[in-house]
Design a protein around this motif. Structure first.
Motif, PDB file in Angstrom:
ATOM      1  N   SER A   2      16.301  27.834  37.349  1.00 58.21           N
ATOM      2  CA  SER A   2      17.646  27.350  37.028  1.00 58.21           C
ATOM      3  C   SER A   2      18.658  28.479  37.198  1.00 58.21           C
ATOM      4  O   SER A   2      19.759  28.276  37.698  1.00 58.21           O
ATOM      5  N   HIS A   3      18.278  29.671  36.783  1.00 60.84           N
ATOM      6  CA  HIS A   3      19.124  30.864  36.899  1.00 60.84           C
ATOM      7  C   HIS A   3      18.294  32.070  36.473  1.00 60.84           C
ATOM      8  O   HIS A   3      17.251  31.920  35.827  1.00 60.84           O
ATOM      9  N   PRO A   4      18.755  33.283  36.827  1.00 62.81           N
ATOM     10  CA  PRO A   4      17.875  34.447  36.619  1.00 62.81           C
ATOM     11  C   PRO A   4      18.101  35.197  35.305  1.00 62.81           C
ATOM     12  O   PRO A   4      17.888  36.404  35.256  1.00 62.81           O
ATOM     13  N   TYR A   7      12.320  29.236  44.450  1.00 65.80           N
ATOM     14  CA  TYR A   7      13.669  28.821  44.853  1.00 65.80           C
ATOM     15  C   TYR A   7      14.686  29.170  43.778  1.00 65.80           C
ATOM     16  O   TYR A   7      14.468  28.904  42.591  1.00 65.80           O
ATOM     17  N   SER A   8      15.828  29.724  44.203  1.00 65.03           N
ATOM     18  CA  SER A   8      16.936  29.936  43.272  1.00 65.03           C
ATOM     19  C   SER A   8      18.238  29.895  44.070  1.00 65.03           C
ATOM     20  O   SER A   8      18.259  30.212  45.260  1.00 65.03           O
ATOM     21  N   SER A   9      19.311  29.514  43.412  1.00 67.53           N
ATOM     22  CA  SER A   9      20.624  29.564  44.070  1.00 67.53           C
ATOM     23  C   SER A   9      21.095  31.003  44.159  1.00 67.53           C
ATOM     24  O   SER A   9      20.915  31.753  43.195  1.00 67.53           O
ATOM     25  N   PRO A  10      21.698  31.401  45.272  1.00 70.50           N
ATOM     26  CA  PRO A  10      22.272  32.747  45.330  1.00 70.50           C
ATOM     27  C   PRO A  10      23.332  32.907  44.230  1.00 70.50           C
ATOM     28  O   PRO A  10      24.108  31.983  43.988  1.00 70.50           O
ATOM     29  N   ARG A  11      23.287  34.057  43.533  1.00 72.86           N
ATOM     30  CA  ARG A  11      24.234  34.285  42.433  1.00 72.86           C
ATOM     31  C   ARG A  11      24.772  35.713  42.527  1.00 72.86           C
ATOM     32  O   ARG A  11      24.002  36.650  42.663  1.00 72.86           O
ATOM     33  N   ASP A  12      26.085  35.836  42.472  1.00 70.15           N
ATOM     34  CA  ASP A  12      26.737  37.146  42.598  1.00 70.15           C
ATOM     35  C   ASP A  12      26.256  37.873  43.849  1.00 70.15           C
ATOM     36  O   ASP A  12      26.011  39.089  43.824  1.00 70.15           O
ATOM     37  N   GLY A  13      26.076  37.125  44.945  1.00 72.47           N
ATOM     38  CA  GLY A  13      25.654  37.730  46.204  1.00 72.47           C
ATOM     39  C   GLY A  13      24.179  38.078  46.252  1.00 72.47           C
ATOM     40  O   GLY A  13      23.702  38.639  47.236  1.00 72.47           O
ATOM     41  N   ARG A  14      23.437  37.772  45.179  1.00 77.29           N
ATOM     42  CA  ARG A  14      22.003  38.099  45.161  1.00 77.29           C
ATOM     43  C   ARG A  14      21.178  36.860  45.480  1.00 77.29           C
ATOM     44  O   ARG A  14      21.353  35.812  44.862  1.00 77.29           O
ATOM     45  N   HIS A  15      20.247  37.026  46.413  1.00 72.83           N
ATOM     46  CA  HIS A  15      19.324  35.943  46.750  1.00 72.83           C
ATOM     47  C   HIS A  15      18.094  36.028  45.823  1.00 72.83           C
ATOM     48  O   HIS A  15      17.993  36.928  44.997  1.00 72.83           O
ATOM     49  N   THR A  16      17.188  35.084  46.016  1.00 78.17           N
ATOM     50  CA  THR A  16      16.083  34.910  45.055  1.00 78.17           C
ATOM     51  C   THR A  16      15.283  36.203  44.831  1.00 78.17           C
ATOM     52  O   THR A  16      15.061  36.620  43.691  1.00 78.17           O
ATOM     53  N   LEU A  17      14.849  36.829  45.912  1.00 75.56           N
ATOM     54  CA  LEU A  17      14.049  38.053  45.769  1.00 75.56           C
ATOM     55  C   LEU A  17      14.838  39.139  45.027  1.00 75.56           C
ATOM     56  O   LEU A  17      14.302  39.841  44.162  1.00 75.56           O
ATOM     57  N   GLU A  18      16.122  39.257  45.352  1.00 78.30           N
ATOM     58  CA  GLU A  18      16.946  40.288  44.702  1.00 78.30           C
ATOM     59  C   GLU A  18      17.142  39.984  43.213  1.00 78.30           C
ATOM     60  O   GLU A  18      17.216  40.900  42.388  1.00 78.30           O
ATOM     61  N   GLN A  19      17.217  38.699  42.857  1.00 75.14           N
ATOM     62  CA  GLN A  19      17.344  38.330  41.441  1.00 75.14           C
ATOM     63  C   GLN A  19      16.094  38.744  40.658  1.00 75.14           C
ATOM     64  O   GLN A  19      16.183  39.270  39.551  1.00 75.14           O
ATOM     65  N   VAL A  20      14.941  38.510  41.259  1.00 71.96           N
ATOM     66  CA  VAL A  20      13.689  38.870  40.584  1.00 71.96           C
ATOM     67  C   VAL A  20      13.523  40.397  40.570  1.00 71.96           C
ATOM     68  O   VAL A  20      13.110  40.990  39.563  1.00 71.96           O
ATOM     69  N   ALA A  21      13.898  41.029  41.673  1.00 70.33           N
ATOM     70  CA  ALA A  21      13.746  42.489  41.773  1.00 70.33           C
ATOM     71  C   ALA A  21      14.660  43.220  40.796  1.00 70.33           C
ATOM     72  O   ALA A  21      14.387  44.375  40.429  1.00 70.33           O
ATOM     73  N   ALA A  22      15.728  42.549  40.339  1.00 69.68           N
ATOM     74  CA  ALA A  22      16.612  43.189  39.360  1.00 69.68           C
ATOM     75  C   ALA A  22      15.902  43.397  38.029  1.00 69.68           C
ATOM     76  O   ALA A  22      16.205  44.324  37.281  1.00 69.68           O
ATOM     77  N   LEU A  23      14.932  42.522  37.733  1.00 69.96           N
ATOM     78  CA  LEU A  23      14.149  42.670  36.490  1.00 69.96           C
ATOM     79  C   LEU A  23      12.881  43.483  36.734  1.00 69.96           C
ATOM     80  O   LEU A  23      12.517  44.349  35.934  1.00 69.96           O
ATOM     81  N   ALA A  75      -0.444  37.002  45.108  1.00 75.03           N
ATOM     82  CA  ALA A  75      -0.227  35.699  45.742  1.00 75.03           C
ATOM     83  C   ALA A  75       0.732  35.846  46.921  1.00 75.03           C
ATOM     84  O   ALA A  75       1.550  36.776  46.967  1.00 75.03           O
ATOM     85  N   HIS A  76       0.620  34.897  47.867  1.00 69.01           N
ATOM     86  CA  HIS A  76       1.560  34.883  48.984  1.00 69.01           C
ATOM     87  C   HIS A  76       2.860  34.264  48.496  1.00 69.01           C
ATOM     88  O   HIS A  76       2.899  33.086  48.141  1.00 69.01           O
ATOM     89  N   MET A  77       3.939  35.062  48.450  1.00 67.59           N
ATOM     90  CA  MET A  77       5.208  34.604  47.875  1.00 67.59           C
ATOM     91  C   MET A  77       6.208  34.291  48.989  1.00 67.59           C
ATOM     92  O   MET A  77       6.379  35.074  49.920  1.00 67.59           O
ATOM     93  N   ARG A  78       6.883  33.170  48.842  1.00 64.66           N
ATOM     94  CA  ARG A  78       8.024  32.856  49.716  1.00 64.66           C
ATOM     95  C   ARG A  78       9.262  32.791  48.834  1.00 64.66           C
ATOM     96  O   ARG A  78       9.279  32.094  47.815  1.00 64.66           O
ATOM     97  N   TRP A  79      10.300  33.530  49.216  1.00 69.73           N
ATOM     98  CA  TRP A  79      11.525  33.628  48.425  1.00 69.73           C
ATOM     99  C   TRP A  79      12.597  32.811  49.134  1.00 69.73           C
ATOM    100  O   TRP A  79      13.027  33.184  50.227  1.00 69.73           O
ATOM    101  N   GLU A  80      13.002  31.717  48.543  1.00 70.31           N
ATOM    102  CA  GLU A  80      13.879  30.772  49.238  1.00 70.31           C
ATOM    103  C   GLU A  80      15.207  30.612  48.497  1.00 70.31           C
ATOM    104  O   GLU A  80      15.230  30.571  47.264  1.00 70.31           O
ATOM    105  N   ASP A  81      16.292  30.462  49.272  1.00 65.14           N
ATOM    106  CA  ASP A  81      17.541  29.982  48.675  1.00 65.14           C
ATOM    107  C   ASP A  81      17.370  28.498  48.375  1.00 65.14           C
ATOM    108  O   ASP A  81      16.804  27.760  49.192  1.00 65.14           O
ATOM    109  N   LEU A  82      17.839  28.079  47.229  1.00 69.56           N
ATOM    110  CA  LEU A  82      17.741  26.666  46.860  1.00 69.56           C
ATOM    111  C   LEU A  82      18.570  25.838  47.845  1.00 69.56           C
ATOM    112  O   LEU A  82      19.779  26.073  47.977  1.00 69.56           O
ATOM    113  N   PRO A  83      17.928  24.888  48.557  1.00 69.35           N
ATOM    114  CA  PRO A  83      18.711  24.117  49.534  1.00 69.35           C
ATOM    115  C   PRO A  83      19.521  23.012  48.842  1.00 69.35           C
ATOM    116  O   PRO A  83      19.316  21.835  49.093  1.00 69.35           O
ATOM    117  N   ALA A  84      20.431  23.403  47.952  1.00 70.30           N
ATOM    118  CA  ALA A  84      21.250  22.440  47.211  1.00 70.30           C
ATOM    119  C   ALA A  84      22.181  21.721  48.181  1.00 70.30           C
ATOM    120  O   ALA A  84      22.537  22.292  49.221  1.00 70.30           O
TER     121      ALA A  84
END
Ligand SMILES: [Zn+2]
Ligand SMILES: [Zn+2]
Length: 274
Positions: A71-73, A97-113, A128-137
């Protein structure tokens, strides 16, 4: 893979903001935001709070992939990721999947933590094999499941999800503040759903001192459910200090309001059939 549990929603974490523990929280649970949905042959996880640590206990045997929608990071929706046992198994494939927020995509949101000094290793440490996707809203498909997305009012933004397959649907609204405009949009978004999981962190009284915190009162959450015609409703994102006894009292008031138990306060570990 379609299993006999298709159409089952398992609440793995329903606490908001911070995990809690101890006898005062034993029945409603202390793990933060995480819901496991088995629908249309898909395994879908909503949010990655500390409830994610229990995913392995309920995950179908032999299945090796799932989609995780954030839902959000905010940290209470992410902190289960680094210690989720399934993400340490190399045979697993996970699409996050996550929506880009403050210019950060999914991987960057997780990498911030997941980075020093907050955590010793980064997202590359998952086996695990991870795929980091922008939420196709606002809408996309996971196999036979249609996913609709709605941005709701929350500091930094948050996404509500509607998962539908055939005539059954789950709406997940975690971390959403109320305003007359936003409530009508929520009512339209959740119209006629089978199950509504919705933020009710505060009481109406508490909300007067918590404007701008990004959450709604449980009384308002119930009114959204009634207005949209949700068959079942569970209030989620319980405040960290809310004890089992207080939640029992609220639930008794809710029962007096409605005269049935289709609308309740969520309990960690609860399984709901759509
Ligand atoms: Zn939260
Ligand atoms: Zn939040």
């Amino acid at each position: 893979m379609q299993t006999e549990d298709d159409g089952v929603v398992t609440l793995l974490g329903v606490r908001g903001s911070c995990p809690v523990w101890g006898p005062a929280f034993a029945r409603y649970g202390g793990s933060t935001a995480c819901v496991f949905v088995q629908m249309g042959g898909q395994s879908i996880v909503l949010d990655a709070g500390t409830g994610l640590l229990s995913l392995a206990d309920v995950f179908p045997h032999g299945e090796q992939r799932f989609s995780l929608l954030l839902s959000h990071p905010h940290v209470d929706h992410l902190m289960g990721l680094p210690l989720c046992p399934l993400l340490q198994r190399s045979e697993f494939s996970v699409s996050l999947y996550s929506s880009p927020r403050d210019g950060r995509h999914t991987l960057e949101q997780v990498a911030a933590l997941l980075a020093p000094p907050l955590w010793p290793v980064g997202p590359e440490s998952f086996a695990a094999h991870m795929r980091w996707e922008d939420l196709p809203a606002p809408m996309f498909a996971l196999g036979a499941v249609e996913v609709r997305c709605l941005e709701v009012v929350h500091p930094g933004g948050s996404t509500a999800f509607r998962l539908s397959c055939q005539d059954r649907s789950l709406v997940y609204v975690s971390d959403a503040e109320e305003s007359e405009y936003s409530l009508q949009r929520l009512v339209d978004f959740a119209a006629g759903c089978s199950l509504l999981l919705i933020d009710g962190q505060f009481t109406k009284e508490e909300l007067t001192d918590h404007q701008g915190y990004g959450h709604m009162a449980w009384e308002t959450a119930v009114s959204v459910g009634r207005r949209c015609g949700a068959e079942e409703l569970r209030i989620i994102h319980h405040a960290p200090e809310r004890t089992d006894r207080q939640l029992d009292e609220f639930e008794e008031r809710l029962f007096q309001m409605r005269g049935d138990d289709h609308y309740r306060f969520a309990r960690c570990g609860e399984r709901i059939c759509l």
